[in-house]
Design a protein around this motif. Structure first.
Motif, PDB file in Angstrom:
ATOM      1  N   ALA A   1       2.598   2.369 -16.561  1.00 34.05           N
ATOM      2  CA  ALA A   1       2.859   3.543 -16.750  1.00 34.05           C
ATOM      3  C   ALA A   1       3.137   3.782 -18.151  1.00 34.05           C
ATOM      4  CB  ALA A   1       5.184   4.016 -16.118  1.00 34.05           C
TER       5      ALA A   1
ATOM      6  N   ALA B   1       0.250   4.221 -13.511  1.00 34.18           N
ATOM      7  CA  ALA B   1       0.953   3.124 -12.793  1.00 34.18           C
ATOM      8  C   ALA B   1       0.057   3.068 -12.617  1.00 34.18           C
ATOM      9  CB  ALA B   1       1.894   2.696 -12.346  1.00 34.18           C
TER      10      ALA B   1
ATOM     11  N   LYS C   1       3.850  -1.951   7.380  1.00 34.37           N
ATOM     12  CA  LYS C   1       3.340  -0.529   8.225  1.00 34.37           C
ATOM     13  C   LYS C   1       1.484  -1.364   8.240  1.00 34.37           C
ATOM     14  CE  LYS C   1       5.638   2.053   4.825  1.00 34.37           C
ATOM     15  NZ  LYS C   1       5.620   2.886   4.226  1.00 34.37           N
TER      16      LYS C   1
ATOM     17  N   SER D   1      -2.415  -6.181   2.809  1.00 29.59           N
ATOM     18  CA  SER D   1      -1.115  -6.626   3.527  1.00 29.59           C
ATOM     19  C   SER D   1       0.098  -5.602   3.106  1.00 29.59           C
ATOM     20  CB  SER D   1      -0.382  -8.138   3.140  1.00 29.59           C
ATOM     21  OG  SER D   1       0.246  -9.068   3.375  1.00 29.59           O
TER      22      SER D   1
ATOM     23  N   CYS E   1       1.139  -1.087  -0.011  1.00 32.57           N
ATOM     24  CA  CYS E   1      -0.011  -0.089   0.162  1.00 32.57           C
ATOM     25  C   CYS E   1       0.441   1.145   0.133  1.00 32.57           C
ATOM     26  CB  CYS E   1      -1.084  -0.282   1.548  1.00 32.57           C
ATOM     27  SG  CYS E   1      -1.957  -1.498   1.622  1.00 32.57           S
TER      28      CYS E   1
ATOM     29  N   VAL F   1       8.620  -1.600 -17.425  1.00 29.60           N
ATOM     30  CA  VAL F   1       7.606  -0.983 -19.073  1.00 29.60           C
ATOM     31  C   VAL F   1       8.587  -2.273 -20.161  1.00 29.60           C
ATOM     32  CG1 VAL F   1       6.804   1.783 -18.570  1.00 29.60           C
ATOM     33  CG2 VAL F   1       9.398   0.785 -19.302  1.00 29.60           C
TER      34      VAL F   1
ATOM     35  N   PRO G   1       7.818  -4.355  -3.490  1.00 29.63           N
ATOM     36  CA  PRO G   1       9.124  -4.491  -4.454  1.00 29.63           C
ATOM     37  C   PRO G   1       8.731  -5.473  -4.957  1.00 29.63           C
ATOM     38  CG  PRO G   1       8.422  -3.836  -2.053  1.00 29.63           C
ATOM     39  CD  PRO G   1       7.896  -4.139  -2.046  1.00 29.63           C
TER      40      PRO G   1
ATOM     41  N   PHE H   1       0.193 -12.342   3.310  1.00 28.28           N
ATOM     42  CA  PHE H   1      -0.072 -13.029   2.599  1.00 28.28           C
ATOM     43  C   PHE H   1      -0.742 -14.353   2.079  1.00 28.28           C
ATOM     44  CE2 PHE H   1       4.028 -10.809   0.810  1.00 28.28           C
ATOM     45  CZ  PHE H   1       4.048 -10.072   0.272  1.00 28.28           C
TER      46      PHE H   1
HETATM   47  N1  LIG Z   1       4.770  -0.820 -14.722  1.00 24.63           N
HETATM   48  C1  LIG Z   1       5.041  -0.129 -14.619  1.00 24.63           C
HETATM   49  O1  LIG Z   1       4.631   0.113 -15.153  1.00 24.63           O
HETATM   50  C2  LIG Z   1       5.268   0.383 -12.956  1.00 24.63           C
HETATM   51  C3  LIG Z   1       5.433   2.013 -12.537  1.00 24.63           C
HETATM   52  C4  LIG Z   1       6.226   2.198 -11.236  1.00 24.63           C
HETATM   53  C5  LIG Z   1       6.253   1.195 -10.648  1.00 24.63           C
HETATM   54  N2  LIG Z   1       6.138  -0.055 -10.861  1.00 24.63           N
HETATM   55  C6  LIG Z   1       6.352  -1.343  -9.695  1.00 24.63           C
HETATM   56  O2  LIG Z   1       5.038  -1.191  -8.900  1.00 24.63           O
HETATM   57  C7  LIG Z   1       5.170  -1.231  -7.839  1.00 24.63           C
HETATM   58  C8  LIG Z   1       5.101  -0.589  -6.847  1.00 24.63           C
HETATM   59  O3  LIG Z   1       5.397   0.419  -6.844  1.00 24.63           O
HETATM   60  P1  LIG Z   1       5.010   1.515  -5.983  1.00 24.63           P
HETATM   61  O4  LIG Z   1       5.534   2.753  -6.241  1.00 24.63           O
HETATM   62  O5  LIG Z   1       3.680   1.679  -5.306  1.00 24.63           O
HETATM   63  O6  LIG Z   1       6.024   1.135  -4.786  1.00 24.63           O
HETATM   64  P2  LIG Z   1       6.325   1.723  -2.659  1.00 24.63           P
HETATM   65  O7  LIG Z   1       7.654   1.638  -2.490  1.00 24.63           O
HETATM   66  O8  LIG Z   1       5.994   3.183  -2.726  1.00 24.63           O
HETATM   67  O9  LIG Z   1       5.454   1.203  -2.205  1.00 24.63           O
HETATM   68  C9  LIG Z   1       5.714  -0.499  -1.723  1.00 24.63           C
HETATM   69  C10 LIG Z   1       4.728  -0.659  -0.542  1.00 24.63           C
HETATM   70  O10 LIG Z   1       5.069  -2.537  -0.504  1.00 24.63           O
HETATM   71  C11 LIG Z   1       5.347  -2.369   0.911  1.00 24.63           C
HETATM   72  N3  LIG Z   1       6.169  -3.602   1.089  1.00 24.63           N
HETATM   73  C12 LIG Z   1       7.415  -3.808   1.178  1.00 24.63           C
HETATM   74  N4  LIG Z   1       7.644  -5.253   1.523  1.00 24.63           N
HETATM   75  C13 LIG Z   1       6.756  -5.839   2.287  1.00 24.63           C
HETATM   76  C14 LIG Z   1       6.124  -6.999   2.635  1.00 24.63           C
HETATM   77  N5  LIG Z   1       7.260  -8.284   2.072  1.00 24.63           N
HETATM   78  N6  LIG Z   1       4.856  -7.348   2.468  1.00 24.63           N
HETATM   79  C15 LIG Z   1       4.181  -6.647   1.951  1.00 24.63           C
HETATM   80  N7  LIG Z   1       4.375  -5.167   2.614  1.00 24.63           N
HETATM   81  C16 LIG Z   1       5.727  -4.635   1.628  1.00 24.63           C
HETATM   82  C17 LIG Z   1       5.658  -1.286   1.375  1.00 24.63           C
HETATM   83  O11 LIG Z   1       5.403  -1.204   2.964  1.00 24.63           O
HETATM   84  C18 LIG Z   1       4.932  -0.476   0.947  1.00 24.63           C
HETATM   85  O12 LIG Z   1       4.107   0.428   0.997  1.00 24.63           O
HETATM   86  C19 LIG Z   1       7.288  -1.724  -7.543  1.00 24.63           C
HETATM   87  O13 LIG Z   1       7.627  -3.055  -7.892  1.00 24.63           O
HETATM   88  C20 LIG Z   1       7.319  -0.741  -9.180  1.00 24.63           C
HETATM   89  O14 LIG Z   1       8.757  -1.133  -9.374  1.00 24.63           O
HETATM   90  C21 LIG Z   1       5.596  -0.400 -11.972  1.00 24.63           C
END
Ligand SMILES: NC(=O)c1ccc[n+]([C@@H]2O[C@H](COP(=O)([O-])OP(=O)(O)OC[C@H]3O[C@@H](n4cnc5c(N)ncnc54)[C@H](O)[C@@H]3O)[C@@H](O)[C@H]2O)c1
Length: 266
Positions: free
Chosen positions: A120, A248, A45, A42, A18, A189, A71, A56
């Motif tokens: 994106a 995204a 935080k 899930s 989230c 992407v 991540p 999960f």
């Molecule tokens: N497909 C696309 O075009 C595109 C574009 C942007 C980002 N992304 C990907 O989307 C994903 C999310 O991006 P974001 O900007 O929201 O990231 P972010 O870092 O803002 O959010 C990640 C969230 O995951 C939580 N988290 C981390 N480890 C965890 C675990 N073990 N269990 C539960 N929660 C956990 C964190 O607390 C955080 O709230 C990334 O992998 C990013 O690379 C994809």
């Protein structure tokens, strides 16, 4: 006879992760998206979206569909739980498909499926259409400000001085697999384009650093017998996570709406 799926049955849905993108999805689900019952989240935080925070395993157990916004390194663990319980997964970390090929294997023994939103990127609708005929070549050129590549393996291994870049510079050229190793944080992407088009080995990737760029731009060029697709999108960084782009997050919400709206553009 009315179709009950659109009126009576709600898809139980949860969100894993989230942060910047997951929050966009959670807010939309909290406000209500037709056809869905928001069951849980899930996250490490404690997000406040009016639903319980769970593991999960519990999320997969309680949901029909789980949205992944984690991540990349955490994605295989979530995929094991969701696909292991024969549930569906919307995966925004498309790069995980290149970095962790075991995710493909998980789908072989599951009735669940993985859906990758456009993220994106723009223009994937036309690419998937052309892939139903023939695609001869597919290329993506991604451009970001130099600081966006800090810490990338390709930058570290080649001792590239990002602060010294004074004009638009090509940092990398290779296929999507090679790009995943060189720039693992920047290849979502490329992975999405590979999936929509001709696969990671044949998808060419260029990575550019531009000190005058204010956001992230992605341009795809896809050529087939009947069409040439040239599409460019420019995204401003997400205010809560400069490495992300809000488009995204919106693409996930759009994908959810497409699945439950009775008349929709696909
Ligand atoms: N497909 C696309 O075009 C595109 C574009 C942007 C980002 N992304 C990907 O989307 C994903 C999310 O991006 P974001 O900007 O929201 O990231 P972010 O870092 O803002 O959010 C990640 C969230 O995951 C939580 N988290 C981390 N480890 C965890 C675990 N073990 N269990 C539960 N929660 C956990 C964190 O607390 C955080 O709230 C990334 O992998 C990013 O690379 C994809």
């Amino acid at each position: 006879m009315p179709n009950p799926n659109f009126k009576d049955v709600k898809i139980k849905i949860g969100v894993a992760g989230c942060g910047a993108l997951g929050s966009i999805v959670c807010k939309a689900l909290q406000e209500g998206i037709k056809g869905y019952e928001f069951v849980g989240v899930s996250d490490l935080k404690t997000p406040d979206f009016g639903v319980p925070n769970m593991s999960f395993n519990e999320l997969a157990k309680n949901c029909d569909l789980v949205v992944e916004c984690l991540p990349p390194k955490v994605v295989p663990e979530l995929a094991r739980e969701v696909l292991g319980q024969n549930k569906d997964l919307i995966m925004i970390s498309a790069c995980a498909l290149l970095l962790y090929p075991e995710i493909y294997d998980l789908t072989q023994n599951s009735q669940g499926r993985i859906m990758v939103p456009s993220g994106a990127l723009s223009g994937l609708d036309a690419v998937t259409a052309l892939s139903c005929a023939e695609i001869e070549s597919a290329k993506i050129a991604s451009t970001k400000p130099p600081k966006g590549f800090k810490g990338a393996p390709h930058v570290v291994q080649n001792d590239i001085k990002l602060d010294d870049i004074s004009e638009k510079t090509l940092l990398f050229s290779g296929n999507a697999y090679e790009a995943a190793k060189a720039f693992p944080a920047n290849v979502n992407v490329a992975a999405s384009l590979s999936l929509a088009g001709i696969g990671p080995e044949r998808t060419k990737v260029e990575v550019w650093a531009d000190p005058n760029a204010t956001g992230n731009a992605h341009e795809i060029t896809v050529k087939g017998g009947s069409s040439t697709i040239i599409n460019r999108v420019e995204n401003q960084p997400d205010p809560t996570n400069p490495k992300s782009s809000m488009l995204a997050g919106h693409s996930i919400v759009a994908a959810l709406k497409k699945m439950t709206t009775q008349i929709t553009a696909v």
